[in-house]
Design a protein around this motif. Structure first.
Motif, PDB file in Angstrom:
ATOM      1  N   ILE A   1       0.820  -1.207   0.000  1.00 26.53           N
ATOM      2  CA  ILE A   1       0.000   0.000   0.000  1.00 26.53           C
ATOM      3  C   ILE A   1       0.855   1.259   0.000  1.00 26.53           C
ATOM      4  CG2 ILE A   1      -1.835  -1.250   1.181  1.00 26.53           C
ATOM      5  CD1 ILE A   1      -1.292   0.425   3.651  1.00 26.53           C
ATOM      6  N   ALA A   2       2.083   1.171   0.532  1.00 21.04           N
ATOM      7  CA  ALA A   2       2.985   2.327   0.468  1.00 21.04           C
ATOM      8  C   ALA A   2       3.329   2.646  -0.984  1.00 21.04           C
ATOM      9  CB  ALA A   2       4.256   2.058   1.277  1.00 21.04           C
TER      10      ALA A   2
ATOM     11  N   ALA B   1      -6.624   4.381   0.306  1.00 22.89           N
ATOM     12  CA  ALA B   1      -6.336   3.772   1.605  1.00 22.89           C
ATOM     13  C   ALA B   1      -7.614   3.570   2.402  1.00 22.89           C
ATOM     14  CB  ALA B   1      -5.350   4.649   2.382  1.00 22.89           C
ATOM     15  N   LEU B   2      -8.489   4.580   2.393  1.00 23.96           N
ATOM     16  CA  LEU B   2      -9.762   4.457   3.091  1.00 23.96           C
ATOM     17  C   LEU B   2     -10.591   3.319   2.502  1.00 23.96           C
ATOM     18  CD1 LEU B   2     -11.784   5.570   5.175  1.00 23.96           C
ATOM     19  CD2 LEU B   2     -12.598   7.143   3.394  1.00 23.96           C
ATOM     20  N   ASN B   3     -10.579   3.197   1.188  1.00 28.68           N
ATOM     21  CA  ASN B   3     -11.378   2.165   0.528  1.00 28.68           C
ATOM     22  C   ASN B   3     -10.880   0.749   0.823  1.00 28.68           C
ATOM     23  OD1 ASN B   3     -12.965   4.159  -0.582  1.00 28.68           O
ATOM     24  ND2 ASN B   3     -11.947   4.133  -2.586  1.00 28.68           N
ATOM     25  N   LEU B   4      -9.643   0.627   1.294  1.00 26.55           N
ATOM     26  CA  LEU B   4      -9.125  -0.701   1.622  1.00 26.55           C
ATOM     27  C   LEU B   4      -9.897  -1.364   2.764  1.00 26.55           C
ATOM     28  CD1 LEU B   4      -5.214  -0.496   1.432  1.00 26.55           C
ATOM     29  CD2 LEU B   4      -6.774  -1.693  -0.100  1.00 26.55           C
ATOM     30  N   LEU B   5     -10.684  -0.596   3.488  1.00 28.82           N
ATOM     31  CA  LEU B   5     -11.516  -1.200   4.526  1.00 28.82           C
ATOM     32  C   LEU B   5     -12.554  -2.150   3.918  1.00 28.82           C
ATOM     33  CD1 LEU B   5     -12.105   1.901   6.834  1.00 28.82           C
ATOM     34  CD2 LEU B   5     -10.542  -0.012   7.223  1.00 28.82           C
ATOM     35  N   ILE B   6     -12.889  -1.940   2.651  1.00 31.78           N
ATOM     36  CA  ILE B   6     -13.887  -2.800   1.988  1.00 31.78           C
ATOM     37  C   ILE B   6     -13.359  -4.226   1.818  1.00 31.78           C
ATOM     38  CG2 ILE B   6     -15.262  -3.144  -0.103  1.00 31.78           C
ATOM     39  CD1 ILE B   6     -15.290  -0.076  -0.410  1.00 31.78           C
TER      40      ILE B   6
ATOM     41  N   ALA C   1       5.097  -4.657  -4.930  1.00 32.53           N
ATOM     42  CA  ALA C   1       4.506  -5.526  -3.912  1.00 32.53           C
ATOM     43  C   ALA C   1       3.005  -5.738  -4.086  1.00 32.53           C
ATOM     44  CB  ALA C   1       4.797  -4.958  -2.526  1.00 32.53           C
ATOM     45  N   ILE C   2       2.306  -4.843  -4.779  1.00 32.08           N
ATOM     46  CA  ILE C   2       0.871  -5.023  -4.970  1.00 32.08           C
ATOM     47  C   ILE C   2       0.592  -6.333  -5.713  1.00 32.08           C
ATOM     48  CG2 ILE C   2       0.811  -3.745  -7.158  1.00 32.08           C
ATOM     49  CD1 ILE C   2      -1.912  -3.813  -4.407  1.00 32.08           C
ATOM     50  N   ASN C   3       1.516  -6.728  -6.590  1.00 32.12           N
ATOM     51  CA  ASN C   3       1.316  -7.946  -7.375  1.00 32.12           C
ATOM     52  C   ASN C   3       1.395  -9.203  -6.515  1.00 32.12           C
ATOM     53  OD1 ASN C   3       1.032  -6.557  -9.867  1.00 32.12           O
ATOM     54  ND2 ASN C   3       3.244  -6.311  -9.988  1.00 32.12           N
TER      55      ASN C   3
ATOM     56  N   SER D   1      -8.908  -7.376  -4.980  1.00 27.87           N
ATOM     57  CA  SER D   1      -9.548  -6.065  -5.123  1.00 27.87           C
ATOM     58  C   SER D   1      -8.654  -4.919  -4.661  1.00 27.87           C
ATOM     59  CB  SER D   1     -10.866  -6.030  -4.346  1.00 27.87           C
ATOM     60  OG  SER D   1     -10.646  -6.043  -2.945  1.00 27.87           O
ATOM     61  N   PHE D   2      -7.518  -5.217  -4.044  1.00 24.70           N
ATOM     62  CA  PHE D   2      -6.544  -4.157  -3.736  1.00 24.70           C
ATOM     63  C   PHE D   2      -6.232  -3.344  -4.987  1.00 24.70           C
ATOM     64  CE2 PHE D   2      -4.066  -4.826   0.421  1.00 24.70           C
ATOM     65  CZ  PHE D   2      -5.155  -5.402   1.067  1.00 24.70           C
ATOM     66  N   LEU D   3      -6.270  -4.021  -6.148  1.00 25.79           N
ATOM     67  CA  LEU D   3      -5.959  -3.348  -7.409  1.00 25.79           C
ATOM     68  C   LEU D   3      -6.921  -2.208  -7.721  1.00 25.79           C
ATOM     69  CD1 LEU D   3      -5.123  -6.414  -9.695  1.00 25.79           C
ATOM     70  CD2 LEU D   3      -3.506  -4.657  -8.920  1.00 25.79           C
ATOM     71  N   LEU D   4      -8.111  -2.245  -7.152  1.00 24.61           N
ATOM     72  CA  LEU D   4      -9.136  -1.249  -7.465  1.00 24.61           C
ATOM     73  C   LEU D   4      -8.956   0.040  -6.676  1.00 24.61           C
ATOM     74  CD1 LEU D   4     -12.293  -3.581  -7.413  1.00 24.61           C
ATOM     75  CD2 LEU D   4     -10.905  -2.900  -9.399  1.00 24.61           C
TER      76      LEU D   4
END
Length: 488
Positions: A277-278, A384-389, A452-454, A359-362
């Motif tokens: 996420i960084a 970052a806020l949306n990652l709560l979903i 790292a997202i991958n 869905s982190f990709l979104l």
């Protein structure tokens, strides 16, 4: 003679130390990658440091569990191990953020890795006898109450430990940026607080709980003490264990495949969520996680340090969120499984977790939004806020992983070998984490070019494969077995 029932607060006291132990675990899970990265570890080596956790669990838990079964002294049966493990774990938590002080003896990164192994070993020394203590002290008719309190305290500890650095930054006002080769002030104080809480809660349990004397324990548990028989050699005991292993029930082998995909994914999340996420949301280039590049600089730019600190704090928030969602889902998990079947519930739960990772990709939106978190108000990227979903799906998967495989497995085990097979089943937790630790960093470096997202997306694919593998598991249980299980 029937084992006496305990007053509510005595049942509470027996489990109270779980709060501190889980608080320490949560701090470790959310912050150790951040600490090791600040001390000089590169991204692809992080998973190697994290191997300490499953290896220690694999080695320590069976040994300590067996040793505590045979221990009776003035302190107690389980309490000597609980107290000793808590002291060592607290020491590790006090030392971890101060690794840079010991540079004259060891490189800070290496020292941090050693302390991580110490903490993991100590957590395992404490946790295994703690579970046994609850079983020893709480009579059958209060078992549901005992494990409900245990689950509540574990989840409270997980949430507090996960959000602690964030609170220290945004409520107390401590600095969350790290100088080159140093650990952020918020993380340092979080570990101090966590170590103190761990030791304090464990001491509370030890001083407020009096274990039964051997004769009373054997009478309450209806155990007949037999005269010592001939002891088998180590070679014969290992041979017998190997026979049990290779002849494990079919359902257990099938569940092992599901466990592999599940725990492979979880390990990746714990290691790489922070860097992911960084980079992906806060926009920090991978070079800022490269110790070779950082070594060429005198200082880290303030904006980079601030962004890394904010991302690290937010990892604690999303980890707390999935723990909270898992706690809520655990309340209704048995009811859902009763209605729709254990396999379908288990499979769909893992599917929810896998989709959550992918869905982190979104959520790359870097637009800054103002958020009121009740405790404080902050400005963070919308992504970052949306990652709560996705944490909802991951929390659902986590709750299922902690309960459903054990519920399914219990129906397929012979009654006289349930204990040893449950011990063997712990291998299906440790082994996939070890494999993940060995290969994930190499995949990140050579396949994903340190993006790292991958690797988080790969975790999602693995979790979905686990959901598919559930289809091939034979569930022989005619009834739903309600099982309260908590573990790392």
């Amino acid at each position: 003679m029937k084992q006496p029932t305990l007053p509510f607060w005595q049942v509470w006291n027996v489990s109270f130390g779980f709060l501190g132990v889980q608080l320490g675990f949560a701090l470790q899970n959310a912050n150790v990658s951040r600490v090791l990265s600040d001390l000089g570890a590169d991204l692809h080596s992080l998973s190697l440091f994290w191997l300490a956790a499953p290896i220690m669990g694999l080695l320590v838990q069976p040994i300590v569990g067996a040793a505590s079964d045979r221990t009776w002294n003035k302190i107690g049966r389980r309490k000597p191990f609980i107290l000793g493990g808590a002291l060592a774990a607290a020491l590790g938590m006090f030392l971890m953020p101060n690794a840079s002080i010991f540079v004259a003896f060891l490189a800070p990164m290496l020292f941090g890795g050693i302390i991580l192994a110490l903490m993991d070993g100590a957590f395992n020394v404490t946790m295994q006898p703690f579970r046994a203590l609850v079983s020893d002290m709480v009579p059958d008719q209060q078992r549901t109450l005992g494990y409900s309190i245990q689950a509540l305290l574990i989840n409270i500890g997980a949430v507090i430990g996960s959000i602690l650095p964030f609170v220290l930054t945004n409520v107390i006002g401590l600095d969350n940026t790290a100088e080159k080769g140093q650990v952020a002030e918020t993380v340092t104080w979080a570990f101090y607080i966590g170590g103190t809480a761990l030791l304090g809660t464990v001491l509370w349990t030890c001083f407020r709980t009096k274990e039964y004397a051997p004769d009373d324990y054997n009478r309450y548990k209806k155990i007949t003490v037999e005269k010592p028989t001939v002891k088998f050699s180590l070679a014969k005991r290992l041979a017998a264990f190997w026979q049990l292993f290779i002849h494990m029930p079919k359902t257990m082998r099938q569940l092992a495949l599901v466990q592999f995909f599940s725990w492979f994914s979880l390990f990746i999340m714990w290691v790489y969520s922070g860097p992911a996420i960084a980079q992906y949301i806060w926009g920090i280039e991978s070079k800022w996680f490269d110790p070779v590049y950082l070594h060429t600089l005198d200082t880290i730019p303030e904006d980079i340090a601030a962004a890394k600190g904010a991302a690290g704090d937010w990892v604690g928030i999303i980890f707390a969120a999935y723990s909270l969602f898992a706690a809520f889902f655990s309340i209704v998990l048995t009811r859902i499984a009763n209605r729709f079947g254990r396999k379908l519930t288990y499979s769909l739960s893992l599917l929810a977790g896998g989709l959550g990772y992918i869905s982190f990709l979104l959520f790359q939106n870097a637009e800054i939004v103002h958020v009121n978190l009740l405790l404080t108000q902050i400005d963070i990227p919308q992504g970052a806020l949306n990652l709560l979903i996705p944490m909802i799906g991951i929390g659902i998967a986590w709750a299922a992983i902690l309960a459903m495989p054990y519920a399914i497995l219990s129906s397929s085990l012979p009654a006289d070998k349930t204990g040893v097979y449950m011990g063997i089943f712990n291998f299906t937790i440790a082994a996939p984490q070890i494999v993940s630790g060995l290969v994930a960093g190499q995949i990140l470096k050579y396949v994903f070019d340190n993006q790292a997202i991958n690797i988080i997306v790969l975790a999602g694919v693995s979790m979905i494969l686990g959901a598919i593998a559930v289809y091939f598991v034979e569930d022989n249980g005619d009834e739903i077995v309600e099982l309260d299980v908590q573990g790392h």
